[in-house]
Design a protein around this motif. Structure first.
Motif, PDB file in Angstrom:
ATOM      1  N   ARG A 223     -25.410  32.602  96.805  1.00 25.99           N
ATOM      2  CA  ARG A 223     -25.422  33.922  97.418  1.00 25.99           C
ATOM      3  C   ARG A 223     -24.844  34.924  96.426  1.00 25.99           C
ATOM      4  O   ARG A 223     -23.883  34.617  95.723  1.00 25.99           O
ATOM      5  CB  ARG A 223     -24.589  33.929  98.694  1.00 25.99           C
ATOM      6  CG  ARG A 223     -25.155  33.030  99.798  1.00 25.99           C
ATOM      7  CD  ARG A 223     -24.282  33.102 101.029  1.00 25.99           C
ATOM      8  NE  ARG A 223     -24.804  32.270 102.104  1.00 25.99           N
ATOM      9  CZ  ARG A 223     -24.234  32.141 103.305  1.00 25.99           C
ATOM     10  NH1 ARG A 223     -23.096  32.797 103.547  1.00 25.99           N
ATOM     11  NH2 ARG A 223     -24.774  31.376 104.211  1.00 25.99           N
TER      12      ARG A 223
ATOM     13  N   ALA B 134     -22.705  37.968  94.837  1.00 28.47           N
ATOM     14  CA  ALA B 134     -21.387  38.531  95.110  1.00 28.47           C
ATOM     15  C   ALA B 134     -21.547  39.851  95.850  1.00 28.47           C
ATOM     16  O   ALA B 134     -22.462  40.632  95.577  1.00 28.47           O
ATOM     17  CB  ALA B 134     -20.635  38.739  93.803  1.00 28.47           C
TER      18      ALA B 134
ATOM     19  N   ALA C 136     -12.663  45.501  95.004  1.00 29.60           N
ATOM     20  CA  ALA C 136     -12.843  44.460  93.981  1.00 29.60           C
ATOM     21  C   ALA C 136     -11.899  44.649  92.807  1.00 29.60           C
ATOM     22  O   ALA C 136     -11.429  43.670  92.216  1.00 29.60           O
ATOM     23  CB  ALA C 136     -14.289  44.457  93.487  1.00 29.60           C
TER      24      ALA C 136
ATOM     25  N   SER D  18      -8.636  42.846  93.446  1.00 28.35           N
ATOM     26  CA  SER D  18      -8.721  41.447  93.850  1.00 28.35           C
ATOM     27  C   SER D  18      -8.286  40.535  92.707  1.00 28.35           C
ATOM     28  O   SER D  18      -8.040  40.989  91.584  1.00 28.35           O
ATOM     29  CB  SER D  18     -10.149  41.112  94.274  1.00 28.35           C
ATOM     30  OG  SER D  18     -11.041  41.242  93.171  1.00 28.35           O
TER      31      SER D  18
ATOM     32  N   GLU E 213     -12.286  36.187  91.569  1.00 32.86           N
ATOM     33  CA  GLU E 213     -12.668  35.567  92.833  1.00 32.86           C
ATOM     34  C   GLU E 213     -13.944  36.176  93.395  1.00 32.86           C
ATOM     35  O   GLU E 213     -14.321  37.300  93.072  1.00 32.86           O
ATOM     36  CB  GLU E 213     -11.530  35.724  93.851  1.00 32.86           C
ATOM     37  CG  GLU E 213     -11.256  37.158  94.293  1.00 32.86           C
ATOM     38  CD  GLU E 213     -10.227  37.232  95.397  1.00 32.86           C
ATOM     39  OE1 GLU E 213      -9.889  36.176  95.969  1.00 32.86           O
ATOM     40  OE2 GLU E 213      -9.748  38.344  95.692  1.00 32.86           O
ATOM     41  N   ARG E 214     -14.637  35.370  94.213  1.00 30.86           N
ATOM     42  CA  ARG E 214     -15.845  35.783  94.934  1.00 30.86           C
ATOM     43  C   ARG E 214     -16.949  36.292  94.011  1.00 30.86           C
ATOM     44  O   ARG E 214     -17.779  37.103  94.422  1.00 30.86           O
ATOM     45  CB  ARG E 214     -15.517  36.851  95.982  1.00 30.86           C
ATOM     46  CG  ARG E 214     -14.512  36.393  97.036  1.00 30.86           C
ATOM     47  CD  ARG E 214     -14.377  37.430  98.143  1.00 30.86           C
ATOM     48  NE  ARG E 214     -13.402  36.986  99.122  1.00 30.86           N
ATOM     49  CZ  ARG E 214     -12.109  37.322  99.109  1.00 30.86           C
ATOM     50  NH1 ARG E 214     -11.644  38.101  98.133  1.00 30.86           N
ATOM     51  NH2 ARG E 214     -11.286  36.899 100.043  1.00 30.86           N
ATOM     52  N   GLY E 215     -16.940  35.846  92.766  1.00 29.93           N
ATOM     53  CA  GLY E 215     -17.972  36.266  91.831  1.00 29.93           C
ATOM     54  C   GLY E 215     -17.801  37.674  91.312  1.00 29.93           C
ATOM     55  O   GLY E 215     -18.735  38.243  90.727  1.00 29.93           O
ATOM     56  N   HIS E 216     -16.626  38.245  91.475  1.00 29.69           N
ATOM     57  CA  HIS E 216     -16.411  39.615  91.008  1.00 29.69           C
ATOM     58  C   HIS E 216     -16.420  39.676  89.480  1.00 29.69           C
ATOM     59  O   HIS E 216     -15.739  38.901  88.817  1.00 29.69           O
ATOM     60  CB  HIS E 216     -15.063  40.150  91.503  1.00 29.69           C
ATOM     61  CG  HIS E 216     -15.015  40.350  92.984  1.00 29.69           C
ATOM     62  ND1 HIS E 216     -13.852  40.566  93.670  1.00 29.69           N
ATOM     63  CD2 HIS E 216     -16.011  40.373  93.923  1.00 29.69           C
ATOM     64  CE1 HIS E 216     -14.108  40.713  94.961  1.00 29.69           C
ATOM     65  NE2 HIS E 216     -15.407  40.597  95.132  1.00 29.69           N
TER      66      HIS E 216
ATOM     67  N   GLN F   5     -17.221  47.488  89.415  1.00 29.04           N
ATOM     68  CA  GLN F   5     -17.828  46.196  89.699  1.00 29.04           C
ATOM     69  C   GLN F   5     -19.327  46.263  89.460  1.00 29.04           C
ATOM     70  O   GLN F   5     -19.963  47.293  89.714  1.00 29.04           O
ATOM     71  CB  GLN F   5     -17.565  45.790  91.148  1.00 29.04           C
ATOM     72  CG  GLN F   5     -18.054  44.384  91.497  1.00 29.04           C
ATOM     73  CD  GLN F   5     -17.877  44.045  92.967  1.00 29.04           C
ATOM     74  OE1 GLN F   5     -17.518  44.913  93.769  1.00 29.04           O
ATOM     75  NE2 GLN F   5     -18.123  42.801  93.324  1.00 29.04           N
TER      76      GLN F   5
ATOM     77  N   VAL G 103     -23.642  40.593  90.735  1.00 24.80           N
ATOM     78  CA  VAL G 103     -23.616  39.228  90.206  1.00 24.80           C
ATOM     79  C   VAL G 103     -24.397  38.338  91.174  1.00 24.80           C
ATOM     80  O   VAL G 103     -24.220  38.451  92.391  1.00 24.80           O
ATOM     81  CB  VAL G 103     -22.162  38.725  90.066  1.00 24.80           C
ATOM     82  CG1 VAL G 103     -22.127  37.270  89.637  1.00 24.80           C
ATOM     83  CG2 VAL G 103     -21.403  39.592  89.068  1.00 24.80           C
TER      84      VAL G 103
ATOM     85  N   ASN H 213     -21.606  34.146  94.236  1.00 29.19           N
ATOM     86  CA  ASN H 213     -20.305  34.597  94.727  1.00 29.19           C
ATOM     87  C   ASN H 213     -19.208  33.566  94.528  1.00 29.19           C
ATOM     88  O   ASN H 213     -18.135  33.667  95.120  1.00 29.19           O
ATOM     89  CB  ASN H 213     -20.396  34.992  96.198  1.00 29.19           C
ATOM     90  CG  ASN H 213     -20.707  33.814  97.114  1.00 29.19           C
ATOM     91  OD1 ASN H 213     -20.949  32.701  96.647  1.00 29.19           O
ATOM     92  ND2 ASN H 213     -20.690  34.056  98.418  1.00 29.19           N
TER      93      ASN H 213
ATOM     94  N   ALA I  84     -16.068  31.801  92.739  1.00 27.03           N
ATOM     95  CA  ALA I  84     -14.965  32.314  91.924  1.00 27.03           C
ATOM     96  C   ALA I  84     -15.243  32.033  90.461  1.00 27.03           C
ATOM     97  O   ALA I  84     -15.628  30.915  90.086  1.00 27.03           O
ATOM     98  CB  ALA I  84     -13.652  31.680  92.352  1.00 27.03           C
TER      99      ALA I  84
END
Length: 322
Positions: free
Chosen positions: A36, A38, A44, A47, A64-67, A80, A83, A86, A88
């Motif tokens: 999925r 990000a 962001a 984060s 984290e979370r694909g940031h 940001q 991406v 998602n 990390a």
């Protein structure tokens, strides 16, 4: 199985990066539906950020979370970018200002060819539990190595079009970081005092004798034969003979040391849990230790092209006055 280990970059009380990763397949076999993208998040930039690299004068930070965050003003303002995964992200490496790679949980490997503005998935396998922790590419942008949990070691000789798995150690300890002391040599540090050295750019590997059996979270190259390895409980070891022997360096802290940087003037900065910031003006032989008043957990540090020092961690990128 989820294993919350000291080797998996714990950053603050109650915070441990629970890693989910994988073994490799060819890049063209990636099953896109399992990934999925990000989410573009308003916060962001505040984060958890785990690593960063320079892409020319641009700073590229991952977390984290694909940031993935970019800064074009030496770390003052961050934005940001989209991406396609998602998971990390734990490490990032650039071969020049345009071509770069980021790795992380779900054994994700992402590639950019425009300095981080856009990213594509080269590899992923969310079904297994072996994350990637770091990635390193040679200057030619063709030969790359990604390392991770339980001895995970992937390499490519075609810029990441295909990734192949190898076993380079009889143990299954986590590999937390990989560095290139010279164009020909490589150093891996990891769990249980793991120190691996290659004199031929990763073709063959030798386990170095370590005087310490705790986890190394990261390392720095001070010169062709000089390295710092550091990690759990504030432990720092230094070698000046290519890893043949190591000397303990006093850190004056028991905080886990997660990352650091060698600055343009030769000084060294290490950062870690509880807001620990260690600075050395003598090339990493001695350190002065302080703790940030906010006690924010720190994962890495990077120097911008203008000399600005950026600390990375639980609250995103933080400019550090020097």
């Amino acid at each position: 199985m989820l294993r919350c280990s000291s080797a998996l970059r714990p950053l603050a009380t109650g915070l441990c990066l629970m890693v989910l990763g994988t073994l490799p397949v060819a890049a063209q076999e990636v099953a896109a539906p399992v990934l999925r993208p990000a989410v573009i998040a308003p916060l962001a930039t505040q984060s958890l950020i785990l690593g960063a690299a320079r892409a020319g004068d641009r700073l590229v930070a991952v977390g984290e979370r694909g940031h993935i965050l970019l800064s074009d003003d030496h770390g003052k303002v961050w934005r940001q970018v989209p991406v396609p995964a998602n998971a990390a992200l734990t490490g990032v490496s650039f071969a020049g200002p345009q071509r770069g790679w980021a790795v992380g949980h779900d054994a994700v490997i992402l590639r950019t060819e425009d300095g981080g503005e856009s990213w594509t998935v080269q590899h992923a396998d969310p079904e297994l539990e072996q994350p990637l922790m770091d990635v390193l590419f040679a200057a030619d942008g063709q030969h790359g190595i990604a390392v991770g949990a339980y001895g995970l070691y992937l390499e490519t000789t075609d810029g990441g079009a295909t990734w192949n798995s190898r076993q380079i150690s009889d143990d299954d300890f986590h590999f937390n970081a990989i560095l290139a002391p010279t164009p020909e040599t490589r150093l891996i540090v990891g769990e249980a005092g793991t120190l691996m050295f290659s004199a031929d750019a990763g073709a063959t590997w030798t386990a170095l004798e370590s005087p310490y059996d705790g986890s190394f979270f990261d390392a720095l190259v001070l010169g062709p034969q000089s390295f710092l390895a550091y990690g759990l409980q504030g432990n720092i070891l230094r070698s000046d003979d290519g890893g043949k022997s190591w000397t303990a360096i006093e850190s004056n802290t028991t905080a886990g040391l997660m990352g650091g940087a060698v600055l343009a003037d030769g000084s060294v900065v290490l950062v870690g849990a509880q807001g620990a910031v260690l600075t050395s003006g003598d090339g990493g032989r001695t350190f002065a230790t302080t703790k940030r008043a906010d006690r924010v957990a720190l994962a890495d540090a990077i120097q911008a092209a203008d000399g600005n020092l950026i600390l990375l961690g639980e609250h995103g990128p933080i400019p550090q006055s020097r």
